[in-house]
Scaffold this motif. Sequence first.
Motif, PDB file in Angstrom:
ATOM      1  N   ARG A  19     -20.179 -14.687   4.269  1.00 25.18           N
ATOM      2  CA  ARG A  19     -20.030 -15.520   3.086  1.00 25.18           C
ATOM      3  C   ARG A  19     -19.640 -16.922   3.538  1.00 25.18           C
ATOM      4  NH1 ARG A  19     -15.942 -15.261  -2.097  1.00 25.18           N
ATOM      5  NH2 ARG A  19     -14.445 -15.987  -0.528  1.00 25.18           N
ATOM      6  N   LEU A  20     -20.478 -17.873   3.209  1.00 24.90           N
ATOM      7  CA  LEU A  20     -20.184 -19.269   3.496  1.00 24.90           C
ATOM      8  C   LEU A  20     -19.475 -19.907   2.313  1.00 24.90           C
ATOM      9  CD1 LEU A  20     -23.544 -20.443   5.127  1.00 24.90           C
ATOM     10  CD2 LEU A  20     -21.590 -19.292   6.193  1.00 24.90           C
ATOM     11  N   SER A  21     -18.584 -20.833   2.617  1.00 22.29           N
ATOM     12  CA  SER A  21     -17.881 -21.587   1.588  1.00 22.29           C
ATOM     13  C   SER A  21     -18.150 -23.073   1.769  1.00 22.29           C
ATOM     14  CB  SER A  21     -16.377 -21.341   1.672  1.00 22.29           C
ATOM     15  OG  SER A  21     -16.064 -19.989   1.444  1.00 22.29           O
ATOM     16  N   CYS A  22     -18.221 -23.753   0.657  1.00 23.11           N
ATOM     17  CA  CYS A  22     -18.382 -25.213   0.639  1.00 23.11           C
ATOM     18  C   CYS A  22     -17.243 -25.743  -0.221  1.00 23.11           C
ATOM     19  CB  CYS A  22     -19.739 -25.578   0.060  1.00 23.11           C
ATOM     20  SG  CYS A  22     -20.000 -27.350  -0.206  1.00 23.11           S
ATOM     21  N   ALA A  23     -16.238 -26.307   0.431  1.00 21.17           N
ATOM     22  CA  ALA A  23     -15.055 -26.785  -0.261  1.00 21.17           C
ATOM     23  C   ALA A  23     -15.120 -28.292  -0.419  1.00 21.17           C
ATOM     24  CB  ALA A  23     -13.809 -26.394   0.509  1.00 21.17           C
ATOM     25  N   ALA A  24     -14.723 -28.747  -1.589  1.00 23.19           N
ATOM     26  CA  ALA A  24     -14.765 -30.175  -1.889  1.00 23.19           C
ATOM     27  C   ALA A  24     -13.378 -30.780  -1.838  1.00 23.19           C
ATOM     28  CB  ALA A  24     -15.364 -30.408  -3.258  1.00 23.19           C
ATOM     29  N   SER A  25     -13.335 -32.036  -1.441  1.00 25.25           N
ATOM     30  CA  SER A  25     -12.095 -32.807  -1.498  1.00 25.25           C
ATOM     31  C   SER A  25     -12.445 -34.228  -1.904  1.00 25.25           C
ATOM     32  CB  SER A  25     -11.385 -32.801  -0.143  1.00 25.25           C
ATOM     33  OG  SER A  25     -12.188 -33.413   0.844  1.00 25.25           O
ATOM     34  N   GLY A  26     -11.447 -34.938  -2.392  1.00 20.69           N
ATOM     35  CA  GLY A  26     -11.663 -36.319  -2.799  1.00 20.69           C
ATOM     36  C   GLY A  26     -12.177 -36.474  -4.215  1.00 20.69           C
ATOM     37  N   SER A  27     -12.742 -35.408  -4.746  1.00 27.14           N
ATOM     38  CA  SER A  27     -13.270 -35.425  -6.103  1.00 27.14           C
ATOM     39  C   SER A  27     -13.546 -33.983  -6.498  1.00 27.14           C
ATOM     40  CB  SER A  27     -14.554 -36.247  -6.173  1.00 27.14           C
ATOM     41  OG  SER A  27     -15.052 -36.300  -7.495  1.00 27.14           O
ATOM     42  N   THR A  28     -13.792 -33.764  -7.765  1.00 28.33           N
ATOM     43  CA  THR A  28     -14.087 -32.410  -8.214  1.00 28.33           C
ATOM     44  C   THR A  28     -15.590 -32.151  -8.124  1.00 28.33           C
ATOM     45  OG1 THR A  28     -14.385 -33.026 -10.521  1.00 28.33           O
ATOM     46  CG2 THR A  28     -12.144 -32.492  -9.803  1.00 28.33           C
ATOM     47  N   LEU A  29     -15.926 -30.867  -8.079  1.00 22.95           N
ATOM     48  CA  LEU A  29     -17.325 -30.453  -8.050  1.00 22.95           C
ATOM     49  C   LEU A  29     -17.890 -30.195  -9.436  1.00 22.95           C
ATOM     50  CD1 LEU A  29     -17.588 -27.927  -5.072  1.00 22.95           C
ATOM     51  CD2 LEU A  29     -18.460 -30.265  -5.191  1.00 22.95           C
ATOM     52  N   VAL A  79     -17.992 -23.796  -3.633  1.00 25.16           N
ATOM     53  CA  VAL A  79     -19.249 -23.089  -3.858  1.00 25.16           C
ATOM     54  C   VAL A  79     -19.450 -22.131  -2.686  1.00 25.16           C
ATOM     55  CG1 VAL A  79     -21.761 -23.347  -4.011  1.00 25.16           C
ATOM     56  CG2 VAL A  79     -20.255 -24.970  -5.191  1.00 25.16           C
ATOM     57  N   TYR A  80     -20.011 -20.966  -2.994  1.00 23.72           N
ATOM     58  CA  TYR A  80     -20.169 -19.926  -1.994  1.00 23.72           C
ATOM     59  C   TYR A  80     -21.653 -19.579  -1.801  1.00 23.72           C
ATOM     60  CZ  TYR A  80     -15.275 -19.319  -3.246  1.00 23.72           C
ATOM     61  OH  TYR A  80     -13.947 -19.526  -3.505  1.00 23.72           O
ATOM     62  N   LEU A  81     -21.946 -19.072  -0.619  1.00 22.79           N
ATOM     63  CA  LEU A  81     -23.258 -18.499  -0.355  1.00 22.79           C
ATOM     64  C   LEU A  81     -23.035 -17.151   0.309  1.00 22.79           C
ATOM     65  CD1 LEU A  81     -26.337 -19.021  -0.556  1.00 22.79           C
ATOM     66  CD2 LEU A  81     -26.241 -19.719   1.862  1.00 22.79           C
TER      67      LEU A  81
END
Length: 119
Positions: A19-29, A79-81
């Motif tokens: 499971r891949l994760s895509c984490a955001a910072s600096g702003s919301t997704l 977001v996940y894959l």
Amino acid sequence: QLQLVESGGGLVQPGGSLRLSCAASGSTLDDSVIGWFRQAPGKEREGVSCISSSGGSTKYADSVKGRFTISRDNAKNTVYLQMNSLKPEDTAVYYCAASNYYCSDFRTWGQGTLVTVSS
């Protein structure tokens, strides 16, 4: 400014899962369409999947349909894959990217995470 960081890559045997994760910072997704892309050695980058800002719409490349699932948790800004039944041909660097348009015009990219499928 939105920044994306991928994680979860690694070495897995054929038939395995990651499971891949895509984490955001600096702003919301919340308002961003997120796409997953991959680039194998010596090959062009290809789109794998994308998900609308609400999560209500998704798209998949034919090569991963039925095996990969994209999802998002806006509360976690992630977001996940989910990748199941992995094949050696899935070996690549996987990137996530953000856009204001559905599955196109991706402007903000992460640095990538390597997935290696091998016995």
